[in-house]
Design an enzyme around this catalytic site. Structure first.
Site, PDB file in Angstrom:
ATOM      1  N   ASN A  42       0.798  -1.231  -0.092  1.00  0.00           N
ATOM      2  CA  ASN A  42       0.551  -0.147  -0.618  1.00  0.00           C
ATOM      3  C   ASN A  42       1.165   1.205   0.085  1.00  0.00           C
ATOM      4  O   ASN A  42       1.991   1.634   0.252  1.00  0.00           O
ATOM      5  CB  ASN A  42      -1.029  -0.124   1.288  1.00  0.00           C
ATOM      6  CG  ASN A  42      -0.367  -0.137   2.571  1.00  0.00           C
ATOM      7  OD1 ASN A  42       0.950  -0.720   2.676  1.00  0.00           O
ATOM      8  ND2 ASN A  42      -1.278   0.393   3.227  1.00  0.00           N
ATOM      9  N   GLU A  44       0.132   5.457   0.494  1.00  0.00           N
ATOM     10  CA  GLU A  44      -0.349   6.160   0.901  1.00  0.00           C
ATOM     11  C   GLU A  44      -0.150   7.862   0.513  1.00  0.00           C
ATOM     12  O   GLU A  44       1.395   7.500   0.168  1.00  0.00           O
ATOM     13  CB  GLU A  44      -0.692   6.207   2.515  1.00  0.00           C
ATOM     14  CG  GLU A  44      -1.412   4.493   2.845  1.00  0.00           C
ATOM     15  CD  GLU A  44      -1.025   4.692   4.236  1.00  0.00           C
ATOM     16  OE1 GLU A  44      -1.534   5.992   5.433  1.00  0.00           O
ATOM     17  OE2 GLU A  44      -2.347   4.000   4.850  1.00  0.00           O
ATOM     18  N   CYS A  53      -3.810   0.198  -2.929  1.00  0.00           N
ATOM     19  CA  CYS A  53      -3.982  -0.746  -1.813  1.00  0.00           C
ATOM     20  C   CYS A  53      -2.880  -1.876  -2.070  1.00  0.00           C
ATOM     21  O   CYS A  53      -2.463  -1.388  -3.262  1.00  0.00           O
ATOM     22  CB  CYS A  53      -5.086  -1.510  -2.366  1.00  0.00           C
ATOM     23  SG  CYS A  53      -6.609  -0.579  -0.799  1.00  0.00           S
ATOM     24  N   GLU A  55      -2.859  -4.544  -3.228  1.00  0.00           N
ATOM     25  CA  GLU A  55      -3.478  -6.027  -3.868  1.00  0.00           C
ATOM     26  C   GLU A  55      -3.593  -4.868  -5.516  1.00  0.00           C
ATOM     27  O   GLU A  55      -3.189  -5.304  -5.981  1.00  0.00           O
ATOM     28  CB  GLU A  55      -4.982  -6.061  -3.813  1.00  0.00           C
ATOM     29  CG  GLU A  55      -4.984  -7.057  -2.277  1.00  0.00           C
ATOM     30  CD  GLU A  55      -5.222  -5.451  -0.962  1.00  0.00           C
ATOM     31  OE1 GLU A  55      -4.383  -5.098  -1.258  1.00  0.00           O
ATOM     32  OE2 GLU A  55      -6.269  -6.464  -0.246  1.00  0.00           O
ATOM     33  N   CYS A  85     -10.506  -4.912   0.227  1.00  0.00           N
ATOM     34  CA  CYS A  85     -11.679  -4.020   0.077  1.00  0.00           C
ATOM     35  C   CYS A  85     -12.345  -3.925  -1.294  1.00  0.00           C
ATOM     36  O   CYS A  85     -11.720  -4.486  -1.858  1.00  0.00           O
ATOM     37  CB  CYS A  85     -10.641  -2.378   0.248  1.00  0.00           C
ATOM     38  SG  CYS A  85     -10.446  -1.707  -1.301  1.00  0.00           S
ATOM     39  N   CYS A  88     -10.467  -2.913  -5.037  1.00  0.00           N
ATOM     40  CA  CYS A  88      -9.767  -4.658  -4.757  1.00  0.00           C
ATOM     41  C   CYS A  88     -10.252  -4.970  -5.566  1.00  0.00           C
ATOM     42  O   CYS A  88     -10.670  -5.941  -6.483  1.00  0.00           O
ATOM     43  CB  CYS A  88      -8.973  -4.553  -3.917  1.00  0.00           C
ATOM     44  SG  CYS A  88      -7.226  -3.419  -3.267  1.00  0.00           S
TER      45      CYS A  88
HETATM   46  N1  THU Z   1      -5.298  -1.469   2.754  1.00  0.00           N
HETATM   47  C1  THU Z   1      -4.363  -2.081   1.830  1.00  0.00           C
HETATM   48  O1  THU Z   1      -3.160  -1.788   0.736  1.00  0.00           O
HETATM   49  N2  THU Z   1      -5.388  -3.275   1.682  1.00  0.00           N
HETATM   50  C2  THU Z   1      -6.429  -3.934   1.922  1.00  0.00           C
HETATM   51  O2  THU Z   1      -6.901  -5.201   1.294  1.00  0.00           O
HETATM   52  C3  THU Z   1      -7.236  -3.127   2.706  1.00  0.00           C
HETATM   53  C4  THU Z   1      -6.767  -1.067   3.150  1.00  0.00           C
HETATM   54  C5  THU Z   1      -4.220   0.172   2.589  1.00  0.00           C
HETATM   55  C6  THU Z   1      -5.064   1.238   2.504  1.00  0.00           C
HETATM   56  C7  THU Z   1      -4.366   2.112   3.371  1.00  0.00           C
HETATM   57  O3  THU Z   1      -3.528   2.898   2.854  1.00  0.00           O
HETATM   58  C8  THU Z   1      -4.421   1.051   4.857  1.00  0.00           C
HETATM   59  O4  THU Z   1      -4.074  -0.184   4.748  1.00  0.00           O
HETATM   60  C9  THU Z   1      -5.197   1.786   5.675  1.00  0.00           C
HETATM   61  O5  THU Z   1      -6.936   1.242   5.225  1.00  0.00           O
END
Ligand code: THU
Length: 126
Positions: A42, A44, A53, A55, A85, A88
């Site tokens: 991920n 940000e 994310c 994925e 999520c 994704c």
């Molecule tokens: N996130 C992912 O990378 N994958 C997931 O399956 C759930 C959420 C990340 C997005 C964000 O950077 C952090 O987790 C919190 O939501």
């Protein structure tokens, strides 16, 4: 490739996650049908909606390298089990068949699996 091995690759990615806002690190390892593995984390952003994310990072890496057929994805996080999520899941729906497997768990000894239709029933596709 064994699911445990794929999960381990996802776990190994956690250090590369850029998650200064949530402190929730996520790593993914995507297994293509040709045997290649594409990893992701991920990433940000100060403008929070710009976050991607793990994925989708892995999938975008694969697709931009010309690989579009996938078998499974493993997801590890710094905060326990992390299932994809909604965005994704929809992203997977675009490229993956109904036998695509999603692997997650608190650790390598407690991984669980679902197929994509189990996590996204009646998913939308044009
Ligand atoms: N996130 C992912 O990378 N994958 C997931 O399956 C759930 C959420 C990340 C997005 C964000 O950077 C952090 O987790 C919190 O939501």
């Amino acid at each position: 490739m064994e699911y445990r091995e794929l999960y381990k690759k996802a776990e190994e990615m956690l250090d590369r996650s850029y998650a200064p806002f949530s402190n929730f690190r996520v790593g993914a390892a995507l297994l293509a049908k040709n045997g290649q593995v594409f990893t992701g984390v991920n990433v940000e952003n100060s403008s929070l909606g710009g976050t991607i994310c793990a994925e989708r990072t892995a999938m975008v890496k694969a697709i931009s390298e010309g690989v579009r057929e996938f078998e499974a994805i493993a997801i590890a996080s710094s905060g326990g089990e992390a299932w994809p999520c909604g965005i994704c899941r929809q992203f997977m729906k675009e490229f993956c068949d109904d036998d695509f497997v999603i692997i997650a768990g608190v650790d390598i000894d407690s991984i669980r699996t679902y197929t994509l239709p189990e996590l996204l029933p009646e998913g939308f596709r044009l």
